[in-house]
Design a protein around this motif. Sequence first.
Motif, mmCIF file in Angstrom:
data_model
loop_
_atom_site.group_PDB
_atom_site.id
_atom_site.type_symbol
_atom_site.label_atom_id
_atom_site.label_comp_id
_atom_site.label_asym_id
_atom_site.label_seq_id
_atom_site.Cartn_x
_atom_site.Cartn_y
_atom_site.Cartn_z
ATOM 1 N N PRO A 1 37.363 -17.766 25.974
ATOM 2 C CA PRO A 1 36.422 -17.656 27.089
ATOM 3 C C PRO A 1 35.026 -17.156 26.674
ATOM 4 C CG PRO A 1 38.525 -16.659 27.683
ATOM 5 C CD PRO A 1 38.598 -17.034 26.234
ATOM 6 N N GLN A 2 34.937 -16.391 25.591
ATOM 7 C CA GLN A 2 33.647 -15.870 25.122
ATOM 8 C C GLN A 2 32.833 -16.874 24.305
ATOM 9 O OE1 GLN A 2 32.130 -12.880 25.654
ATOM 10 N NE2 GLN A 2 33.716 -12.506 27.167
ATOM 11 N N THR A 3 33.456 -17.971 23.929
ATOM 12 C CA THR A 3 32.802 -18.911 23.012
ATOM 13 C C THR A 3 31.496 -19.477 23.564
ATOM 14 O OG1 THR A 3 34.849 -19.446 21.886
ATOM 15 C CG2 THR A 3 33.107 -21.084 21.754
ATOM 16 N N GLU A 4 31.470 -19.881 24.811
ATOM 17 C CA GLU A 4 30.233 -20.435 25.368
ATOM 18 C C GLU A 4 29.111 -19.400 25.368
ATOM 19 O OE1 GLU A 4 29.292 -23.561 25.969
ATOM 20 O OE2 GLU A 4 31.270 -24.134 25.244
ATOM 21 N N ASN A 5 29.451 -18.136 25.621
ATOM 22 C CA ASN A 5 28.443 -17.073 25.548
ATOM 23 C C ASN A 5 27.922 -16.920 24.122
ATOM 24 O OD1 ASN A 5 28.789 -16.478 28.257
ATOM 25 N ND2 ASN A 5 30.269 -14.853 27.875
ATOM 26 N N MET A 6 28.824 -17.024 23.155
ATOM 27 C CA MET A 6 28.423 -16.896 21.754
ATOM 28 C C MET A 6 27.511 -18.053 21.349
ATOM 29 S SD MET A 6 29.713 -14.106 20.496
ATOM 30 C CE MET A 6 29.407 -13.376 22.090
ATOM 31 N N ILE A 7 27.828 -19.247 21.817
ATOM 32 C CA ILE A 7 26.993 -20.409 21.501
ATOM 33 C C ILE A 7 25.613 -20.259 22.142
ATOM 34 C CG2 ILE A 7 26.732 -22.902 21.867
ATOM 35 C CD1 ILE A 7 29.819 -23.084 21.537
ATOM 36 N N THR B 1 38.928 -9.488 13.004
ATOM 37 C CA THR B 1 39.641 -9.921 14.201
ATOM 38 C C THR B 1 38.629 -10.390 15.235
ATOM 39 O OG1 THR B 1 39.557 -7.759 15.253
ATOM 40 C CG2 THR B 1 41.421 -8.177 13.759
ATOM 41 N N GLN B 2 39.149 -10.950 16.305
ATOM 42 C CA GLN B 2 38.313 -11.421 17.401
ATOM 43 C C GLN B 2 37.472 -10.263 17.953
ATOM 44 O OE1 GLN B 2 40.843 -13.364 20.167
ATOM 45 N NE2 GLN B 2 39.188 -14.178 21.379
ATOM 46 N N THR B 3 38.103 -9.118 18.133
ATOM 47 C CA THR B 3 37.391 -7.944 18.643
ATOM 48 C C THR B 3 36.330 -7.480 17.660
ATOM 49 O OG1 THR B 3 39.381 -7.290 19.828
ATOM 50 C CG2 THR B 3 37.720 -5.592 19.516
ATOM 51 N N ASP B 4 36.659 -7.475 16.377
ATOM 52 C CA ASP B 4 35.686 -7.079 15.352
ATOM 53 C C ASP B 4 34.456 -7.981 15.408
ATOM 54 O OD1 ASP B 4 37.395 -5.104 14.363
ATOM 55 O OD2 ASP B 4 38.183 -6.388 12.762
ATOM 56 N N MET B 5 34.700 -9.272 15.543
ATOM 57 C CA MET B 5 33.589 -10.221 15.567
ATOM 58 C C MET B 5 32.712 -10.004 16.800
ATOM 59 S SD MET B 5 35.460 -13.651 14.150
ATOM 60 C CE MET B 5 34.019 -14.578 13.627
ATOM 61 N N LEU B 6 33.331 -9.790 17.954
ATOM 62 C CA LEU B 6 32.560 -9.538 19.175
ATOM 63 C C LEU B 6 31.776 -8.232 19.068
ATOM 64 C CD1 LEU B 6 35.138 -10.674 21.883
ATOM 65 C CD2 LEU B 6 32.976 -11.799 21.288
ATOM 66 N N ASN B 7 32.383 -7.208 18.464
ATOM 67 C CA ASN B 7 31.682 -5.933 18.263
ATOM 68 C C ASN B 7 30.494 -6.105 17.326
ATOM 69 O OD1 ASN B 7 33.356 -4.491 19.982
ATOM 70 N ND2 ASN B 7 34.725 -3.844 18.341
ATOM 71 N N ASN B 8 30.668 -6.914 16.276
ATOM 72 C CA ASN B 8 29.561 -7.167 15.345
ATOM 73 C C ASN B 8 28.401 -7.875 16.045
ATOM 74 O OD1 ASN B 8 30.828 -5.972 13.169
ATOM 75 N ND2 ASN B 8 31.658 -7.891 12.378
ATOM 76 N N VAL B 9 28.723 -8.826 16.901
ATOM 77 C CA VAL B 9 27.687 -9.539 17.645
ATOM 78 C C VAL B 9 26.952 -8.558 18.559
ATOM 79 C CG1 VAL B 9 27.274 -11.285 19.436
ATOM 80 C CG2 VAL B 9 28.749 -11.820 17.482
ATOM 81 N N ALA B 10 27.700 -7.678 19.230
ATOM 82 C CA ALA B 10 27.072 -6.688 20.115
ATOM 83 C C ALA B 10 26.142 -5.758 19.333
ATOM 84 C CB ALA B 10 28.140 -5.883 20.846
ATOM 85 N N LYS B 11 26.578 -5.338 18.156
ATOM 86 C CA LYS B 11 25.735 -4.479 17.305
ATOM 87 C C LYS B 11 24.468 -5.217 16.888
ATOM 88 C CE LYS B 11 29.596 -1.852 15.406
ATOM 89 N NZ LYS B 11 30.459 -1.674 14.224
ATOM 90 N N LEU C 1 28.043 -18.004 15.906
ATOM 91 C CA LEU C 1 28.611 -19.314 15.576
ATOM 92 C C LEU C 1 29.916 -19.175 14.798
ATOM 93 C CD1 LEU C 1 25.331 -21.239 14.723
ATOM 94 C CD2 LEU C 1 26.778 -21.500 16.760
ATOM 95 N N SER C 2 30.009 -18.155 13.961
ATOM 96 C CA SER C 2 31.263 -17.910 13.239
ATOM 97 C C SER C 2 32.390 -17.608 14.224
ATOM 98 C CB SER C 2 31.101 -16.752 12.254
ATOM 99 O OG SER C 2 30.198 -17.102 11.232
ATOM 100 N N PHE C 3 32.085 -16.803 15.239
ATOM 101 C CA PHE C 3 33.077 -16.524 16.278
ATOM 102 C C PHE C 3 33.469 -17.836 16.970
ATOM 103 C CE2 PHE C 3 34.375 -15.855 20.612
ATOM 104 C CZ PHE C 3 35.311 -14.838 20.509
ATOM 105 N N ALA C 4 32.463 -18.625 17.352
ATOM 106 C CA ALA C 4 32.713 -19.855 18.103
ATOM 107 C C ALA C 4 33.539 -20.865 17.315
ATOM 108 C CB ALA C 4 31.381 -20.478 18.540
#
Length: 162
Positions: free
Chosen positions: A72-78, A29-39, A62-65
């Motif tokens: 809204p988080q996409t630019e931060n991920m990029i 999920t979106q949350t899972d992906m953001l948590n993985n990036v944080a880890k 990039l997978s999230f993006a």
Amino acid sequence: MTFQIFNHRVLAIVLMMMVSVSIHAQQPTQTDMLNNVAKLKRIEAMQPDSIQPKYQLALQSLSFAVTYPHDPQTENMIAEAEQSITKMEQMKHADQSDICTLRGFLYMVRIVQNPAQNGQRYYILVMENFEKALKLNPDNQLAQQLQQKFFEGMKQQTDRTV
């Protein structure tokens, strides 16, 4: 005889349902992906001289993006991905094929965000980076997969406009 056929059909339906449920459960999920990036950011901070955490951080960002191009988080991920790629480029033992793959993926994300505005701008950069990645390492599976997805996406876009 009909009882056996019925049993086979029920079994087939049950198996198909189990497979579809397990496939759905494996999609992050979106949350899972953001948590993985944080880890990965924490791991990368603990291992600043290691290439692999930077690679995984860029890839997951990039997978999230590409999955959520207008979130809204996409630019931060990029931005996170760009920083990781830049750090990898400065590392002596970084795999150039992987770097080119990630750069191509980055430009591909930009096209997905706004095909009309960014398609012409980044198309060549995507192609050049994937081609260079595969020239450096013909067995780079991620580069192969992303290049294939890019071709499929471009074909779909041209089929729609014709």
